[in-house]
Design a protein around this motif. Structure first.
Motif, PDB file in Angstrom:
ATOM      1  N   LEU A   1      42.297  32.839  43.681  1.00 18.96           N
ATOM      2  CA  LEU A   1      40.949  33.393  43.870  1.00 18.96           C
ATOM      3  C   LEU A   1      41.003  34.761  44.538  1.00 18.96           C
ATOM      4  O   LEU A   1      40.261  35.678  44.165  1.00 18.96           O
ATOM      5  CB  LEU A   1      40.087  32.430  44.690  1.00 18.96           C
TER       6      LEU A   1
ATOM      7  N   GLU B   1      43.448  36.933  44.350  1.00 18.10           N
ATOM      8  CA  GLU B   1      43.941  37.883  43.354  1.00 18.10           C
ATOM      9  C   GLU B   1      42.845  38.224  42.337  1.00 18.10           C
ATOM     10  O   GLU B   1      42.701  39.388  41.936  1.00 18.10           O
ATOM     11  CB  GLU B   1      45.185  37.327  42.654  1.00 18.10           C
ATOM     12  N   GLU B   2      42.067  37.235  41.928  1.00 16.29           N
ATOM     13  CA  GLU B   2      40.964  37.500  40.997  1.00 16.29           C
ATOM     14  C   GLU B   2      39.953  38.462  41.607  1.00 16.29           C
ATOM     15  O   GLU B   2      39.459  39.363  40.927  1.00 16.29           O
ATOM     16  CB  GLU B   2      40.275  36.192  40.597  1.00 16.29           C
ATOM     17  N   ARG B   3      39.641  38.278  42.895  1.00 15.10           N
ATOM     18  CA  ARG B   3      38.709  39.205  43.574  1.00 15.10           C
ATOM     19  C   ARG B   3      39.298  40.611  43.655  1.00 15.10           C
ATOM     20  O   ARG B   3      38.606  41.605  43.456  1.00 15.10           O
ATOM     21  CB  ARG B   3      38.357  38.690  44.970  1.00 15.10           C
TER      22      ARG B   3
ATOM     23  N   LYS C   1      39.133  42.205  40.202  1.00 16.80           N
ATOM     24  CA  LYS C   1      37.740  42.532  39.889  1.00 16.80           C
ATOM     25  C   LYS C   1      37.297  43.786  40.641  1.00 16.80           C
ATOM     26  O   LYS C   1      36.645  44.668  40.076  1.00 16.80           O
ATOM     27  CB  LYS C   1      36.835  41.344  40.240  1.00 16.80           C
TER      28      LYS C   1
END
Length: 128
Positions: free
Chosen positions: A103, A105-107, A110
């Protein structure tokens, strides 16, 4: 709509719903009514389970894939989920850590994409 679709929209485990729910189709009006004023069976199911895998994963703080890696293949009740959280087996602790990292890394990605998009927009605005 099909009962499976309605169950998904209600976030409930279809096999645990009453037979009359599983037997026929559900109209949008019926779904809206169930969402607005849930009958006792729906309130009980949401509170106690068994819960569908996506909710089990969310309540455990892991991904759906983490459930599979942890060999959780059946729907779990709230009591079973709480027992797992209290016990915190090694696989669950590892999956929770992995999920937080994913999560994060996804943020980060993004945010990076948003920054690049802003830079492109600013650059295209300056060239006019």
């Amino acid at each position: 709509m099909k009962p499976a679709t309605a169950a998904k929209k209600l976030d409930v485990y279809l096999p645990a719903t009453p037979e009359e729910f599983r037997a026929g189709s559900i109209t949008r009006e019926e779904l809206t009514s169930l969402q607005a004023d849930p009958p006792q069976w729906l309130r009980d199911l949401r509170a106690n389970g068994p819960h569908p895998k996506n909710l089990v994963a969310a309540k455990l703080g892991i991904s759906n894939s983490g459930l599979i890696r942890g060999e959780v293949t059946e729907a779990l009740t709230t009591e079973q989920i709480n027992a797992l959280l209290a016990e915190m087996p090694d696989w669950l602790e590892a999956e929770r850590t992995k999920h937080v990292e994913v999560l994060r890394e996804e943020r980060r990605v993004k945010s990076l994409h948003a920054d690049r998009q802003r830079e492109r927009e600013e650059a295209s605005g300056e060239s006019d």
